[in-house]
Write an enzyme that holds these catalytic residues in place. Structure first.
Site, PDB file in Angstrom:
ATOM      1  N   ARG A  50     -48.031  10.253  56.621  1.00 25.66           N
ATOM      2  CA  ARG A  50     -47.955  10.018  57.155  1.00 25.66           C
ATOM      3  C   ARG A  50     -48.307  10.852  58.531  1.00 25.66           C
ATOM      4  O   ARG A  50     -48.839  11.047  59.385  1.00 25.66           O
ATOM      5  CB  ARG A  50     -46.610  10.008  58.030  1.00 25.66           C
ATOM      6  CG  ARG A  50     -46.193   9.990  59.404  1.00 25.66           C
ATOM      7  CD  ARG A  50     -44.724   8.886  60.119  1.00 25.66           C
ATOM      8  NE  ARG A  50     -43.620  10.080  59.150  1.00 25.66           N
ATOM      9  CZ  ARG A  50     -43.136  10.443  59.537  1.00 25.66           C
ATOM     10  NH1 ARG A  50     -43.666  11.471  60.664  1.00 25.66           N
ATOM     11  NH2 ARG A  50     -41.868  10.738  59.123  1.00 25.66           N
ATOM     12  N   TYR A 102     -61.800  -4.095  78.311  1.00 27.20           N
ATOM     13  CA  TYR A 102     -60.677  -4.973  77.098  1.00 27.20           C
ATOM     14  C   TYR A 102     -59.907  -6.044  76.921  1.00 27.20           C
ATOM     15  O   TYR A 102     -58.948  -4.996  77.083  1.00 27.20           O
ATOM     16  CB  TYR A 102     -60.981  -4.279  75.745  1.00 27.20           C
ATOM     17  CG  TYR A 102     -60.762  -4.839  74.466  1.00 27.20           C
ATOM     18  CD1 TYR A 102     -60.789  -5.990  73.980  1.00 27.20           C
ATOM     19  CD2 TYR A 102     -60.000  -3.827  73.744  1.00 27.20           C
ATOM     20  CE1 TYR A 102     -60.412  -6.420  73.461  1.00 27.20           C
ATOM     21  CE2 TYR A 102     -58.953  -4.345  72.748  1.00 27.20           C
ATOM     22  CZ  TYR A 102     -59.447  -5.359  72.349  1.00 27.20           C
ATOM     23  OH  TYR A 102     -58.261  -6.446  71.283  1.00 27.20           O
ATOM     24  N   ASP A 177     -63.661   5.029  76.444  1.00 24.83           N
ATOM     25  CA  ASP A 177     -63.503   4.206  75.327  1.00 24.83           C
ATOM     26  C   ASP A 177     -65.287   4.117  74.636  1.00 24.83           C
ATOM     27  O   ASP A 177     -66.426   3.563  75.942  1.00 24.83           O
ATOM     28  CB  ASP A 177     -63.412   3.161  75.874  1.00 24.83           C
ATOM     29  CG  ASP A 177     -63.304   1.565  74.749  1.00 24.83           C
ATOM     30  OD1 ASP A 177     -64.026   1.662  73.588  1.00 24.83           O
ATOM     31  OD2 ASP A 177     -62.098   0.850  75.156  1.00 24.83           O
ATOM     32  N   LYS A 202     -65.081  -1.782  65.169  1.00 30.32           N
ATOM     33  CA  LYS A 202     -66.365  -1.928  65.488  1.00 30.32           C
ATOM     34  C   LYS A 202     -67.625  -1.639  64.511  1.00 30.32           C
ATOM     35  O   LYS A 202     -67.557  -1.046  63.517  1.00 30.32           O
ATOM     36  CB  LYS A 202     -66.828  -2.213  66.708  1.00 30.32           C
ATOM     37  CG  LYS A 202     -65.275  -2.848  67.331  1.00 30.32           C
ATOM     38  CD  LYS A 202     -65.149  -3.395  67.715  1.00 30.32           C
ATOM     39  CE  LYS A 202     -64.072  -4.460  68.377  1.00 30.32           C
ATOM     40  NZ  LYS A 202     -62.663  -3.795  68.505  1.00 30.32           N
TER      41      LYS A 202
END
Ligand SMILES: Nc1ncnc2c1ncn2[C@@H]1O[C@H](COP(=O)(O)OP(=O)(O)OP(=O)(O)O)[C@@H](O)[C@H]1O
Ligand SMILES: C[C@@](O)(CCO)CC(=O)[O-]
Length: 869
Positions: A50, A102, A177, A202
């Site tokens: 983590r 988005y 973004d 993406k």
């Protein structure tokens, strides 16, 4: 983490440095997956995945390097990245965000607004002055930008907005973004952004096989905050996904290059059809200049409007290659309706307020062959009714209003041709390095005629047609001459022409190199003057003009003295595609002469069947076909391309000019027995085709009904051919009925002739269904003969027809396309003759008028062997 940029981007992508140099005990070339939750020991670099994992560290190091950023973090999704950033906010802070965001971003901001006391303004961030109005020195804490926006592809001038924000709110952070662009195409940190994040699901990963988010920044304070949060909430990217992302990143540049090159073609294609297209690569995009101030490419996402939701739904539903899916950036192309999919979480009224059209279609372009993508898209547009292939004469303008988008076949072909400026010109090379044509020898070629079973005339307007090659062929022979002249000889048309090469109207040539590959209208006009109608019979004149058009365009830079002869056993002007066969012979011979194509010479090529060995490769066939189509345009005015395609490729096909290569083999058709009956009524195909165009202008509804009717017939016939379970007799009887109905439609178009009707009724008396074939107005009919048809009955029928003065040919169809004679004569003697007579060798007599056409094939075979497409 630090980064030093040593190489150009694609090199940086593929060279992954080891941040822990010397620590990999095996010197692995690929970064290993440390699939371990814990690490032993007290003072090691890692203790718990983590907080940190070696595979993730490699990835983050690499991300920082390719983004030229000081810090990079990899987390479990793009939304996780935004979440990490948003945790910088406190109650009372104000956020300025775009209005074309988005859906997921919108949802998270909505949550913060209602649960965390954060004030969110959704505004048009693409107008910097609007952003300025919302700035509040004490409370504006985060300005969230996206450029290009998704899905409306609006462009935000990040630098302008950042400058304005920093001027009045120095504590506010600018977050961008960058998912649509990736660090390859755009680096907002260079333009004033404090934090940049990407959904690495993406382009960064590129294969839609993992979810990941990436955050990069240069500021240590922000990095510290985000690093703390990632460790606290535990959304750092897993070792396996880190490995996959690292692997995907290696090909980022190469994928992106291909994807955006294709996106540009797709955008141009839609734009030229008249759709409202949103893509910054188009010069008419309002944000084009701003975009290219910030970015080095237009990316591979575009959207377009159809103005009708149902139409859009049908387009999306009809797509086959374009996958219906949310997301973007993968190697496969996707199509979606954002309002129903990725942006459905934004309430309809807000979508309307923010100007998001419900009919909007988003296309995310992958790495497939662009021609397949365009084909599939075009098919979807046609099937959905968004466009219709409608041919009208060239002078008619095409409507630009959308809604009832109706586009013209010819114009669309032109639009496509313009798009093709992005495509590579065909590279046509010898099939192998085997021995190629000796210079100075004869070039002997042949090509078949065709019979259209269904769909002639309608095929010009985008309807599908079914056709097949015939056993009848045209033969062409090009031989060198030792003087400075050109001579052509058409014994079938009693015409010979000889002239000096320089006597041709060379100044009129516009397309001096063959890249243009279309009809040169000025040259045709000059040739029409040079060979006036009064001096030549109209059939020969067309053939002469077409030959010299091709010679002058193809051989412009290498003007050799040659003689060309054509002979044909296809009846000329009878609807059996003699012009296409002639055009194919001329095109092939001249392309070989000019060394634009080379067909290998071999002694032992055996042609098995059309579907067997394809000796002349597909690139050559396609290239010849394009030139053959140009010659057909000279001879026919506005042909569909079906005749030349059948002549070049041979076989039995269904063909649609929607894209002129849309050919599908129909094997069931090949075994059919056909009767061709020549009415011997002469007619002019060009005039007949023009006549239908005129009728279409005068009575569009009637013609539309006919076109629809013929399309229905063809659809049914194709279904029958493809139905392997269909009993043969049922198939033949069904097809016979369709033949009869198709003729009725053609009659309505005015292309039948009383003599054709006589033939049809004579055969009807024998219960044989017949229709005209080809341009009609005379010429031939075609009759489908059932397998079990009584031989004697058939003999009687033929006799009746012959007694009435008609020529009959019983034929099977579907044989070879374009053929090229490998001359044993030349190979054996290695002829390099400059003497005209000697080099023409055995062909002088074969191509003379006295030689019987039905013996052409067998005689030529004595001189060598044929290879075929
Ligand atoms: N053997 C040949 N020699 C010279 N020219 C030829 C030859 N065969 C065909 N042509 C050219 O092709 C033209 C025939 O085209 P036309 O379209 O009228 O008939 P078709 O091609 O036989 O029929 P359809 O186009 O309906 O199938 C001739 O007028 C001539 O210009
Ligand atoms: C009449 C037509 O449909 C067929 C001619 O053989 C014209 C064409 O498709 O080019």
């Amino acid at each position: 983490m630090s980064s030093t940029k040593k190489y150009r981007f694609s090199t940086e992508c593929v060279t992954i440095d080891n941040p822990n140099a010397g620590k990999d005990q095996y010197n692995s070339s690929s970064v290993p997956i440390y699939q371990s939750a814990t690490f032993k020991g007290m003072n090691g670099e890692y203790d718990y995945s983590r907080s940190g994992n070696p595979t993730r560290t490699h990835l983050e190091h690499h991300l920082a390097k390719i983004s030229s950023a000081k810090h990079a973090f990899a987390v479990s999704s793009g939304m996780a990245a935004l979440d990490i950033i948003a945790r910088i906010l406190k109650p009372g802070d104000e956020v300025i965000a775009g209005d074309d965001l988005y859906g997921g971003t919108n949802r998270l901001l909505g949550y913060l607004k209602s649960n965390a006391g954060v004030i969110v303004h959704h505004i048009d961030t693409c107008t910097p002055s609007t952003v300025e109005q919302y700035l509040n020195k004490d409370t504006t804490r985060l300005v969230l930008l996206e450029t290009p926006t998704n899905p409306l592809i609006k462009i935000c001038d990040v630098k302008d907005v950042a400058d304005r924000v920093k001027a009045s709110c120095p504590d506010a952070i600018i977050v961008v973004d960058n998912t649509m662009m990736s660090p390859y195409l755009q680096r907002p940190l260079d333009f004033g952004a404090d934090i940049v994040y990407d959904s690495a699901t993406k382009y960064l990963s590129g294969h839609h096989d993992l979810m990941a988010g990436v955050v990069v920044c240069n500021r240590d304070d922000l990095a510290k905050h985000m690093g703390f949060t990632i460790n606290s909430v535990g959304n750092g990217l897993s070792p396996f996904d880190s490995f996959l992302l690292l692997r995907g990143l290696k090909t980022l540049a190469i994928r992106m290059d291909r994807q955006q090159a294709t996106a540009r073609i797709v955008a141009s294609f839609l734009n030229k059809l008249g759709f409202v297209v949103h893509y910054p690569g188009l010069s008419n995009h309002p944000g084009h200049d701003t975009h290219f101030k910030l970015a080095r490419g237009a990316g591979a996402v575009l959207s377009f409007e159809t103005k009708d939701i149902k139409t859009s739904e049908r387009i999306v539903g009809s797509a086959k290659l374009w996958g219906i899916s949310v997301s973007f950036g993968a190697v496969n192309s996707l199509i979606s309706m954002p309002c129903l999919m990725s942006h459905a979480s934004i309430p309809a009224h807000l979508r309307a307020e923010r100007g998001l059209p419900e009919d909007l279609i988003r296309l995310c372009v992958g790495i497939e062959d662009y021609e397949d993508l365009i084909d599939d898209l075009e098919n979807s547009l046609v099937q959905s009714g968004a466009i219709r292939t409608r041919f009208t004469p060239a002078e008619e303008n095409w409507s630009s209003e959308i809604g009832s988008l109706e586009r013209i076949g010819e114009e669309r072909a032109m639009a496509w041709e313009k798009c093709s400026m992005f495509e590579e010109q065909p590279t046509v090379k010898a099939a192998s390095t085997a021995e190629t044509k000796k210079e100075g020898g004869n070039i002997v070629v042949s090509a078949p005629g065709k019979v259209i079973l269904f769909g002639e005339h309608a095929v010009v307007y985008g309807v599908t047609a079914i056709a097949s090659s015939l056993d009848l062929r045209c033969y062409g022979c090009l031989s060198p001459r030792s003087d400075n002249s050109l001579s052509i000889s058409f014994p079938d048309l009693d015409t010979d022409v000889t002239l000096e090469i320089e006597a041709l109207p060379w100044k009129a040539v516009k397309n001096a190199h063959d890249d243009i590959l279309d009809i040169d209208h000025e040259l045709v006009a000059a040739l029409e003057n040079h060979f006036p109608a009064e001096k030549f019979n109209s059939k020969a004149r067309g053939a002469i003009i077409s030959f010299f058009h091709h010679y002058m365009s193809i051989c412009y830079n290498d003007r050799r003295a040659v003689s060309f002869s054509a002979r044909s056993d296809i009846p000329i002007g009878a609807g059996l595609g003699s012009s296409a066969a002639y055009s194919t012979c001329v095109s092939t011979a001249l392309l070989i002469l000019a060394k634009k194509v080379a067909i290998e010479h071999t002694h032992n090529a055996t042609h098995i069947s059309h579907d067997g060995r394809r000796f002349i490769n597909d690139d050559i066939a396609k290239y010849v076909n394009k030139w053959s189509f140009v010659s057909e345009k000279i001879l026919h005015g506005t042909p569909s391309g079906i005749d030349n395609s059948v002549s070049v490729f041979g076989g039995a096909i269904s063909y649609s000019r929607v894209r002129d290569q849309a050919m599908i083999n129909l094997n069931g058709f090949k075994s059919m027995k056909l009767l061709l009956t020549n009415s011997n009524v002469d007619r002019d195909a060009k005039k007949l085709i023009a006549g239908v165009a005129k009728l279409k202008q005068e009575e569009p509804e009637v013609v539309k009904g006919v076109m629809d009717g013929i399309q229905g017939i063809v659809d049914e016939a194709v279904r029958c051919f493809n139905d392997k379970d269909l009993n043969r007799n049922v198939l033949l009887n069904g097809l016979s009925e369709l033949v009869r109905t198709n003729h009725g439609h053609l009659d309505r178009l005015g292309v039948s002739h009383p003599t054709l009707e006589i033939i049809i009724s004579k055969l009807q008396a024998y219960n044989l269904k017949t229709k005209l074939t080809g341009a009609g107005g005379g010429g031939c009919t075609v009759t489908l003969i059932p397998d079990d048809y009584d031989e004697k009955e058939l003999g009687d029928a033929l006799q009746k027809l012959q007694q009435a003065g008609f020529d009959t040919y019983l034929t099977t169809v579907g044989g070879s396309g374009l053929g090229y004679l490998i001359e044993e004569y030349n190979l054996e003697k290695n002829t390099q003759s400059t003497n005209e007579e000697e080099s023409v060798g055995p062909f002088t007599s074969v191509f003379s008028k006295d030689f019987p056409t039905n013996e052409l094939n067998s005689k030529l075979r004595e001189s060598g062997h044929w290879v075929f497409v």
